[in-house]
Design a protein around this motif. Structure first.
Motif, PDB file in Angstrom:
ATOM      1  N   GLY A   1       7.099   8.808  -4.130  1.00 48.45           N
ATOM      2  CA  GLY A   1       6.777   8.604  -5.549  1.00 48.45           C
ATOM      3  C   GLY A   1       7.433   7.329  -6.074  1.00 48.45           C
ATOM      4  O   GLY A   1       8.583   7.052  -5.730  1.00 48.45           O
ATOM      5  N   PHE A   2       6.675   6.555  -6.887  1.00 48.25           N
ATOM      6  CA  PHE A   2       7.210   5.301  -7.442  1.00 48.25           C
ATOM      7  C   PHE A   2       7.344   5.333  -8.966  1.00 48.25           C
ATOM      8  O   PHE A   2       7.674   4.333  -9.594  1.00 48.25           O
ATOM      9  N   GLY A   3       7.049   6.508  -9.546  1.00 47.41           N
ATOM     10  CA  GLY A   3       7.158   6.622 -10.999  1.00 47.41           C
ATOM     11  C   GLY A   3       6.262   5.629 -11.708  1.00 47.41           C
ATOM     12  O   GLY A   3       5.084   5.488 -11.361  1.00 47.41           O
ATOM     13  N   GLU A   4       6.829   4.904 -12.727  1.00 49.06           N
ATOM     14  CA  GLU A   4       6.044   3.925 -13.487  1.00 49.06           C
ATOM     15  C   GLU A   4       6.301   2.499 -13.008  1.00 49.06           C
ATOM     16  O   GLU A   4       5.901   1.538 -13.652  1.00 49.06           O
ATOM     17  N   SER A   5       6.979   2.375 -11.785  1.00 41.62           N
ATOM     18  CA  SER A   5       7.449   1.049 -11.352  1.00 41.62           C
ATOM     19  C   SER A   5       6.364   0.136 -10.793  1.00 41.62           C
ATOM     20  O   SER A   5       6.582  -1.060 -10.658  1.00 41.62           O
ATOM     21  N   LYS A   6       5.194   0.685 -10.426  1.00 43.05           N
ATOM     22  CA  LYS A   6       4.155  -0.156  -9.829  1.00 43.05           C
ATOM     23  C   LYS A   6       2.815   0.028 -10.553  1.00 43.05           C
ATOM     24  O   LYS A   6       1.850   0.575  -9.998  1.00 43.05           O
TER      25      LYS A   6
END
Length: 469
Positions: free
Chosen positions: A441-446
């Protein structure tokens, strides 16, 4: 009679000594027969007279018509033997030199004068091992001549004719030089001195004492196998199978074989003894324990499931199959039932088009708001993803989860991880190997769009499927 007792006492004494016979195989010998005493040697003054009268049996020889001598002897080494001889006789013909004229003598009968002797003899044999065996001997002893007795020094010749290895006829003549000085003086009473004289012997000789425990005709001392009957050429050891190799050195003593195989046979002639040959009746290479290999693949025919077609040992002598025909053998093909590429170990390689298709499906995966659970209409999409992944069983994928910027970062990070994990779990539950999948999971980073518009946020809330190379 008292002198006869002395004679046999002396014989018994000497029998206890280490004395000799004819050879080392049968070290003991006993001879017995008749003896003759001739006193003319002390009367004749000329050598020619002594020689000419040597065989004058009628006038000069005193012979007792019975067994009158016995000799016991023992081999002591080489050609030498040592023994003792005892004799008895009666003197009826005494050649008397006691006259006033030199060389003159008379033959008188002293009236059955008793004669006994006990002598030690050292003998040297010539021509040992021949049927006719001459010998010389020296020695000394003691002689009882009537009432007189004196020592003598002895020497002579003999000859033995061997009828067999153990039995022979012995003829011997011995000159006995008396130490009685009175014997040289004339006109002395006959029974009052011991004259020098000749003594002749004729009798049978028997050898004995050799030991042959196994009865094979080879004496124990020369028998390498004294407890088991064997052959002379093998020093008394047996060769049960008759192959010319003694049993003690024969690895197969019951079956005739070859010297190169320690007496074992090689029935098929392949250079491997039958006892070590896994196929003794059919020729084969040593590397296969003597078994044949028709197809030359290094697998013996008896173990080869494909004896007429070469194949590896690992596949029991059969060629490896290529079930899907993609040029990658099943043993190396990660996808033996699906045609693939050599570069991908026999599995099909997923194309860029299929990757785009996967991600197109992934973008349509819908989750319940703020949760990692699927909306109902998403399940057909997930099944389509499963179908594509099954077409490429060797490919590995990473499931990536993303969110928009609404909410706190930590919550978005966790939500993205949970949603990616939910997709992975669904795929594994539906037949995709877990080791082919990872989730992150990358959250809202990409983000891939702006988070300022509703549409942009919708694009950022996504799941992506990426090929792991």
């Amino acid at each position: 009679m008292k002198h006869l007792n002395k004679l046999f006492a002396a014989v018994v004494l000497f029998c206890g000594l280490s004395s000799q016979a004819q050879d080392s195989n049968n070290p003991w010998a006993i001879s017995f027969g008749a003896n003759a005493v001739d006193t003319r040697v002390s009367a004749a003054t000329k050598v020619e007279d002594q020689i000419s009268q040597y065989f004058n049996v009628e006038d000069n020889w005193n012979i007792l018509p019975s067994i009158s001598y016995i000799n016991v002897s023992r081999h002591v080494g080489g050609n030498f033997s040592f023994g003792v001889t005892g004799t008895v006789n009666k003197i009826k013909k005494f050649v008397n030199p006691r006259t006033t004229e030199p060389g003159d003598y008379t033959v008188t009968n002293p009236g059955d004068l008793s004669y006994y002797s006990a002598d030690g003899i050292i003998k040297y044999d010539f021509l040992k091992g021949y049927i006719v065996q001459p010998y010389v001997h020296v020695g000394g002893g003691y002689t009882w001549f009537g009432d007189a007795s004196y020592g003598t020094a002895n020497a002579g010749l003999g000859l033995t004719f061997w009828f067999s290895e153990m039995v022979g006829l012995t003829l011997q003549s011995t000159y006995k030089q008396s130490f009685d000085e009175r014997s040289e003086r004339p006109l002395v009473a006959v029974n009052d001195n011991v004259p020098s004289h000749l003594q002749h012997f004729a009798g049978l000789t028997f050898k004995f004492g050799g030991k042959d425990t196994d009865g094979d005709g080879i004496y124990d001392k020369d028998d390498a196998c004294p407890e088991v009957a064997g052959l002379k050429q093998f020093n008394g050891c047996p060769d049960t199978d008759g192959d010319g190799i003694v049993d003690g050195s024969d690895a197969c003593p019951e079956v005739a074989g070859l010297a190169e195989f320690q007496g074992c046979p090689d029935t098929d002639g392949d250079g491997i003894a039958d006892k070590d040959d896994a196929c003794p009746d059919v020729a084969g290479p040593k590397s296969l324990q003597g078994c044949p290999d028709k197809d030359g693949d290094g697998v013996a025919d008896k173990n080869d499931k494909c004896p007429d077609v070469a194949g590896p040992k690992e596949n029991a002598g059969c060629p490896w199959p290529d079930t899907d025909g993609d040029g990658v053998l099943d043993k190396d093909d990660k996808c033996p039932d699906v045609k693939g590429t050599v570069a991908n170990n026999g599995c099909p390689e997923i194309s860029e088009e299929q990757i785009l298709k996967l991600n197109a499906y992934a973008k349509t995966i819908l989750f319940n708001s703020g949760k990692a659970t699927f909306q109902q209409q998403t399940f057909p999409v997930l099944q389509s993803i499963v179908a594509i992944l099954k077409e490429y069983p060797s490919s590995k994928f990473s499931i990536e989860g993303h969110t928009d910027s609404d909410g706190k970062d930590a919550l978005n990070q966790k939500l993205s991880e949970d949603r990616a994990g939910a997709v992975k779990n669904y795929l594994t539950e539906n037949g995709i190997a877990a080791d082919r999948l990872t989730s992150v999971g990358f959250g809202e980073s990409k983000p891939i769009d702006t988070n300022k518009t509703k549409k942009g946020k919708a694009n950022n809330r996504r799941v992506e499927v990426k090929l792991v190379k």
